[in-house]
Scaffold this active site. Structure first.
Site: not given
Ligand code: PMP
Length: 305
Positions: A52, A151, A184
């Site tokens: 990622r 990200k 989200e």
């Molecule tokens: N959405 C956002 C905007 C985030 O910053 C995160 C944390 N990284 C997540 C979802 C959850 O992703 P992950 O399970 O890969 O930590």
């Protein structure tokens, strides 16, 4: 105890881990990052996180001057230097030092930082009894403007929604996409349970494809729980039987109220309970083996012994 930070190939005491004011990561939020978790001496789903990270970098045309293999070794070296076995790891790649204008072309060398620290999660009480959240009036940035799959170091969109959560006195806020569908939370993905089915916004809703989200979907399928990724509205949230959030830091955390609407009977539901404990166990044990963490195994990450 002083921590050790990995900075562009060197392990330095945290007091010396300083960034130039000319770094475009600071000046413009021009960069990408990852948040990873180490359980029992092994980094959970490291290969997925690195993939990622490198995809985020590719999308913003940032060439990381380190192979994924070497990045894995750098993470291992950071954990070893800090003598950590259970930690949260923050991995950043910035555009690097450049001129004051926004042009990324003036930045000749990306900077890489790896910070490992203890984990801050929600309280035991929250995992037991769930928490209240709100929906934010700040929409999630449109995928056509800047894909939420990246990200990036630009978290202002999420931070604006986080202010709304803080003002409402709750830990998290759900963001909707510009069409009004659920995306989200500010740092977690969201799931609901309806009539025994596990539902979560689809990729097309404009979300970060969370690695915890992916693992939870896999675990649900393995447990025979039907899953669906689709557009969800606030109505779906308000009338859900159960709701929970997922994230690397949070793991699986129950939600028992949204915008003052009680979810289900206001108690943590059975599927949420099941997935919370299945994930907890999986991340610390079975899911955290060489087979599930190929890069970690190849890199001989510290075993915690
Ligand atoms: N959405 C956002 C905007 C985030 O910053 C995160 C944390 N990284 C997540 C979802 C959850 O992703 P992950 O399970 O890969 O930590």
């Amino acid at each position: 105890m002083s921590k050790t930070v990995w900075m562009d190939g060197r392990l330095v005491p945290m007091e010396q881990a300083a960034v130039s004011v000319f770094d475009h990561g600071l000046l413009y939020g021009d960069g990408v990052f990852e948040g990873l978790r180490q359980y029992n001496g092994r980094v959970f789903r490291m290969a997925d996180h690195l993939k990622r990270l490198y995809n985020s970098a590719k999308a913003i045309r940032l060439e990381i001057p380190l192979s994924q293999h070497d990045m894995g070794e750098a993470v291992a070296a950071t954990l070893q230097a800090n003598k950590l076995t259970d930690s949260y790891i923050r991995l950043l790649v910035t555009r690097g030092i450049g001129a004051l204008g926004i042009s990324p072309a003036t930045c000749s060398k990306p900077s890489i930082f790896i910070i490992a620290d203890s984990i801050k999660m929600y309280s035991e009480e929250t995992y037991r009894n769930g928490m209240a959240i709100i929906t934010a009036s700040t929409p999630r940035i449109a995928a056509a403007a800047l894909s939420p799959k990246i990200k990036s170091l630009n978290y202002l969109n999420n931070i604006m929604a986080k202010w709304e959560a803080i003002d409402a006195g709750v830990p998290e806020a759900v963001m909707l996409n510009p069409m009004g569908f659920i995306c989200e939370c500010t740092a977690d993905n969201i799931f609901i349970v309806r009539d025994g089915h596990l539902l979560t916004p689809a990729e097309e809703s404009g979300i970060l494809l969370g690695i915890t989200r992916e693992v939870v979907l896999e675990l649900a399928v393995a447990a025979g729980i039907p899953t669906r990724q689709s557009n969800l509205t606030r109505y779906d949230l308000y009338t859900a039987d159960e709701c929970f959030l997922t994230g690397t830091g949070a793991e699986v955390v129950p939600v028992t109220s949204v915008d003052k609407r009680m979810i289900g009977d206001g108690k943590v539901g059975p599927i949420t309970r099941q997935l919370t404990s299945t994930f907890h166990h999986y991340a610390r044990n079975i899911g955290n083996t060489a087979a599930h963490s190929a890069i970690a195994a190849r890199e001989k990450l510290p075993t915690g012994g």
